[in-house]
Design a protein around this motif. Sequence first.
Motif: not given
Length: 278
Positions: A29-41
């Motif tokens: 779940w942290l991987t999902l959140v951080l992955g999406i955050v990295a993509a948006v950034l």
Amino acid sequence: MRFVKQLLAVVAIAAVGGQAVNAVSGNPWLTLVLGIVAAVLAVLVYRWVVGRTERREVTELARAGAAARLTRGVLIGFAMFAAVIVNIALMDGYHVKGLGSVSGAVGLLGFMAAAAVTEELLFRGVLFRIVEERTGTWIALLLTGLVFGAMHLANPDATLWGATAIAIEAGFMLAACYAATRNLWVPIGLHFGWNFAAGGIFSVVVSGNGDSKGLLEATMSGPAVLTGGDFGPEGSLYTLGAGVLLTVVFLVLARRRGHIVPRRGRAARETSTAMVSQ
């Protein structure tokens, strides 16, 4: 200098995002959140640095129609991989044992999102787009495709054949996709759809990166020419054929739409800039 600034900005985000995602890889779940955050950034940084260095609206990442284009790309990527894996299965090279891991698929969703976005911004958004201005579409497609394939030599179980296959079936195809659409949303979606289908759905090795734990529990067996061996289906002749076919389709579309930059020099740069600004 604009090339250097754009390249460094995207590479920095990719490196930081990659480290963050890898650091929490044990928590899906942290991987999902951080992955999406990295993509948006990464998207925000690309928009900012390109807009600042080129003093223009970043139309290749326009918000209008982004969701539809992204979805279109995901569907193409998923359909492409599904066709490949079905053909391998028909030759008795892919076997489903049962259901796999939902949490594993969730983690891969975030990981693949970050990877697809940062790689497309770097290779198609910065490298291909700027090289094309100087050399034309054909040389830019060849050069950036080869660089994309060579990058995968650093992957586990990488071989010269695997890197060559990646260059042809992915590097060339994704550049052709950008040339046909003149936006980054479709190639981002295509890249993500392919990778997530491979790892998150069908649970196979993705570019040599270990056995994925996706929604299906499956194994592969048979000759490497069929399955891709330890490098995964991207080393399969089926994938190579599918990638070449889509590359041709995208290039035909690009030519019909007048998106091919045929020559180098000032005229080519002006043509390319005009198409991106449309």
